[in-house]
Design a protein around this motif. Structure first.
Motif, PDB file in Angstrom:
ATOM      1  N   SER A   1      -0.729   3.465   2.024  1.00 11.76           N
ATOM      2  CA  SER A   1      -2.065   3.202   3.352  1.00 11.76           C
ATOM      3  C   SER A   1      -2.472   2.487   2.615  1.00 11.76           C
ATOM      4  CB  SER A   1      -2.638   4.866   3.115  1.00 11.76           C
ATOM      5  OG  SER A   1      -1.623   5.762   3.699  1.00 11.76           O
ATOM      6  N   VAL A   2      -2.924   1.666   1.951  1.00 11.09           N
ATOM      7  CA  VAL A   2      -3.859   0.609   1.581  1.00 11.09           C
ATOM      8  C   VAL A   2      -3.097  -0.402   2.570  1.00 11.09           C
ATOM      9  CG1 VAL A   2      -5.070  -1.000   0.122  1.00 11.09           C
ATOM     10  CG2 VAL A   2      -5.650   1.935   0.027  1.00 11.09           C
ATOM     11  N   ILE A   3      -1.810  -0.437   1.777  1.00 15.77           N
ATOM     12  CA  ILE A   3      -0.920  -1.607   2.310  1.00 15.77           C
ATOM     13  C   ILE A   3      -0.732  -2.001   3.503  1.00 15.77           C
ATOM     14  CG2 ILE A   3       1.585  -2.803   1.889  1.00 15.77           C
ATOM     15  CD1 ILE A   3       1.579  -1.310  -1.153  1.00 15.77           C
ATOM     16  N   VAL A   4      -0.173  -0.741   4.329  1.00 18.18           N
ATOM     17  CA  VAL A   4      -0.279  -0.551   5.354  1.00 18.18           C
ATOM     18  C   VAL A   4      -1.277  -0.831   5.634  1.00 18.18           C
ATOM     19  CG1 VAL A   4       0.559   0.269   7.010  1.00 18.18           C
ATOM     20  CG2 VAL A   4       2.242   0.617   5.099  1.00 18.18           C
ATOM     21  N   LEU A   5      -2.537  -1.153   5.832  1.00 16.53           N
ATOM     22  CA  LEU A   5      -3.788  -1.223   6.280  1.00 16.53           C
ATOM     23  C   LEU A   5      -3.557  -2.707   6.709  1.00 16.53           C
ATOM     24  CD1 LEU A   5      -6.187   2.349   5.908  1.00 16.53           C
ATOM     25  CD2 LEU A   5      -5.126   0.812   7.941  1.00 16.53           C
ATOM     26  N   ILE A   6      -3.965  -3.299   5.540  1.00 10.22           N
ATOM     27  CA  ILE A   6      -4.420  -4.992   4.986  1.00 10.22           C
ATOM     28  C   ILE A   6      -3.080  -6.035   5.829  1.00 10.22           C
ATOM     29  CG2 ILE A   6      -4.416  -6.178   3.108  1.00 10.22           C
ATOM     30  CD1 ILE A   6      -5.095  -4.281   1.056  1.00 10.22           C
ATOM     31  N   TYR A   7      -1.579  -5.332   5.431  1.00  6.03           N
ATOM     32  CA  TYR A   7      -0.795  -5.991   6.281  1.00  6.03           C
ATOM     33  C   TYR A   7      -0.781  -5.703   8.180  1.00  6.03           C
ATOM     34  CZ  TYR A   7       3.503  -7.618   8.039  1.00  6.03           C
ATOM     35  OH  TYR A   7       4.068  -8.549   8.494  1.00  6.03           O
ATOM     36  N   THR A   8      -1.169  -4.776   8.347  1.00  5.10           N
ATOM     37  CA  THR A   8      -1.978  -4.089   9.844  1.00  5.10           C
ATOM     38  C   THR A   8      -2.467  -5.233  10.279  1.00  5.10           C
ATOM     39  OG1 THR A   8      -0.313  -1.913  10.069  1.00  5.10           O
ATOM     40  CG2 THR A   8      -1.656  -2.874  11.518  1.00  5.10           C
TER      41      THR A   8
ATOM     42  N   GLY B   1      -3.884   7.592   3.881  1.00  5.64           N
ATOM     43  CA  GLY B   1      -4.826   7.077   2.433  1.00  5.64           C
ATOM     44  C   GLY B   1      -5.777   8.291   2.402  1.00  5.64           C
ATOM     45  N   LEU B   2      -6.785   8.554   3.340  1.00  2.05           N
ATOM     46  CA  LEU B   2      -7.932   9.366   2.691  1.00  2.05           C
ATOM     47  C   LEU B   2      -7.814  10.903   2.047  1.00  2.05           C
ATOM     48  CD1 LEU B   2     -10.640   9.197   2.765  1.00  2.05           C
ATOM     49  CD2 LEU B   2     -11.098  10.079   5.560  1.00  2.05           C
ATOM     50  N   LEU B   3      -6.463  11.383   2.969  1.00  2.00           N
ATOM     51  CA  LEU B   3      -6.167  12.264   3.091  1.00  2.00           C
ATOM     52  C   LEU B   3      -5.273  12.190   1.375  1.00  2.00           C
ATOM     53  CD1 LEU B   3      -6.154  15.605   3.079  1.00  2.00           C
ATOM     54  CD2 LEU B   3      -4.136  13.761   3.877  1.00  2.00           C
TER      55      LEU B   3
ATOM     56  N   ILE C   1      -8.019  11.716  -1.949  1.00  2.00           N
ATOM     57  CA  ILE C   1      -9.103  12.885  -2.094  1.00  2.00           C
ATOM     58  C   ILE C   1      -7.893  13.985  -2.653  1.00  2.00           C
ATOM     59  CG2 ILE C   1      -9.637  15.248  -0.717  1.00  2.00           C
ATOM     60  CD1 ILE C   1     -10.001  13.514   1.838  1.00  2.00           C
ATOM     61  N   LEU C   2      -6.516  14.307  -2.637  1.00  2.00           N
ATOM     62  CA  LEU C   2      -5.691  15.319  -2.571  1.00  2.00           C
ATOM     63  C   LEU C   2      -5.563  14.705  -4.722  1.00  2.00           C
ATOM     64  CD1 LEU C   2      -3.685  15.639  -0.525  1.00  2.00           C
ATOM     65  CD2 LEU C   2      -4.537  17.501  -1.755  1.00  2.00           C
ATOM     66  N   LEU C   3      -5.777  13.455  -4.321  1.00  2.00           N
ATOM     67  CA  LEU C   3      -5.489  12.049  -5.608  1.00  2.00           C
ATOM     68  C   LEU C   3      -6.210  12.520  -7.263  1.00  2.00           C
ATOM     69  CD1 LEU C   3      -4.679   9.951  -7.888  1.00  2.00           C
ATOM     70  CD2 LEU C   3      -5.874   8.610  -6.812  1.00  2.00           C
ATOM     71  N   PHE C   4      -7.560  13.460  -6.783  1.00  2.00           N
ATOM     72  CA  PHE C   4      -8.803  13.373  -7.300  1.00  2.00           C
ATOM     73  C   PHE C   4      -8.897  15.036  -7.500  1.00  2.00           C
ATOM     74  CE2 PHE C   4     -10.349   8.992  -6.415  1.00  2.00           C
ATOM     75  CZ  PHE C   4     -10.475   8.786  -7.639  1.00  2.00           C
ATOM     76  N   SER C   5      -7.677  15.565  -6.445  1.00  2.00           N
ATOM     77  CA  SER C   5      -7.763  17.364  -7.272  1.00  2.00           C
ATOM     78  C   SER C   5      -6.746  17.961  -7.365  1.00  2.00           C
ATOM     79  CB  SER C   5      -7.864  17.837  -5.237  1.00  2.00           C
ATOM     80  OG  SER C   5      -8.780  17.879  -4.977  1.00  2.00           O
TER      81      SER C   5
ATOM     82  N   ASN D   1       0.800   7.712  -2.617  1.00  2.00           N
ATOM     83  CA  ASN D   1       0.984   7.540  -0.419  1.00  2.00           C
ATOM     84  C   ASN D   1      -0.396   6.437  -0.214  1.00  2.00           C
ATOM     85  OD1 ASN D   1       3.265   9.008  -0.525  1.00  2.00           O
ATOM     86  ND2 ASN D   1       2.022  10.639  -0.016  1.00  2.00           N
ATOM     87  N   PHE D   2      -1.326   6.669  -1.141  1.00  2.00           N
ATOM     88  CA  PHE D   2      -2.844   5.905  -0.923  1.00  2.00           C
ATOM     89  C   PHE D   2      -2.472   4.944  -1.070  1.00  2.00           C
ATOM     90  CE2 PHE D   2      -6.340   3.715  -3.511  1.00  2.00           C
ATOM     91  CZ  PHE D   2      -7.104   4.070  -2.393  1.00  2.00           C
ATOM     92  N   ILE D   3      -1.809   4.472  -1.962  1.00  2.00           N
ATOM     93  CA  ILE D   3      -1.409   2.700  -2.825  1.00  2.00           C
ATOM     94  C   ILE D   3      -0.441   1.967  -0.889  1.00  2.00           C
ATOM     95  CG2 ILE D   3      -0.441   1.133  -3.732  1.00  2.00           C
ATOM     96  CD1 ILE D   3      -0.955   2.867  -5.984  1.00  2.00           C
TER      97      ILE D   3
END
Length: 128
Positions: free
Chosen positions: A107-114, A85-87, A90-94, A103-105
């Motif tokens: 990762s956030v969904i997986v984190l919240i659900y986990t 998610g962090l990667l 960072i790449l989203l803004f680059s 990918n970011f969204i």
């Protein structure tokens, strides 16, 4: 304890991703993309095909622990999702490309659900 449906869904999704990584490692032309997965991890001199296989194997190990509701699987999935998610963030803004947003969204969904189902990973079985 019965595995939550979302854990199964997330696991199968990551298994599919690992299989795709292995297949693309075999049939992938490293010059086809502007920057490969190894580049995204800050390893531009690391060969792309071996990096994809290593990433797939690490993913499968994490998924195994996650699907079996192991504590180490929980923590590794948290680290894995946070790292990707962090990667992606960072790449989203680059590069401002859609795959990084997705990918970011994800990762956030997986984190919240986990975190939501964390009790499934930390249950204590009573033996009689």
């Amino acid at each position: 304890m019965k595995r939550p449906l979302g854990v199964s869904f997330i696991s199968y999704f990551y298994i599919f991703g690992a299989v795709v990584l292995i297949i693309t490692a075999i049939f992938f032309n490293p010059d086809a993309d502007e920057f490969g997965i190894a580049d995204r991890f800050g390893l531009p001199n690391f060969p792309e095909q071996p990096f994809r296989i290593i990433l797939a194997v690490v993913s499968l190990i994490i998924i195994y622990g996650y699907m079996r509701l192991k504590r180490w699987g929980f923590w590794l999935m948290i680290l894995y999702s946070f790292g990707f998610g962090l990667l992606s963030y960072i790449l989203l803004f680059s590069y401002n490309e859609q795959p990084f947003t997705g990918n970011f969204i994800w990762s956030v969904i997986v984190l919240i659900y986990t975190f939501y189902v964390r009790k499934s990973f930390f249950h204590v079985e009573l033996t009689r």
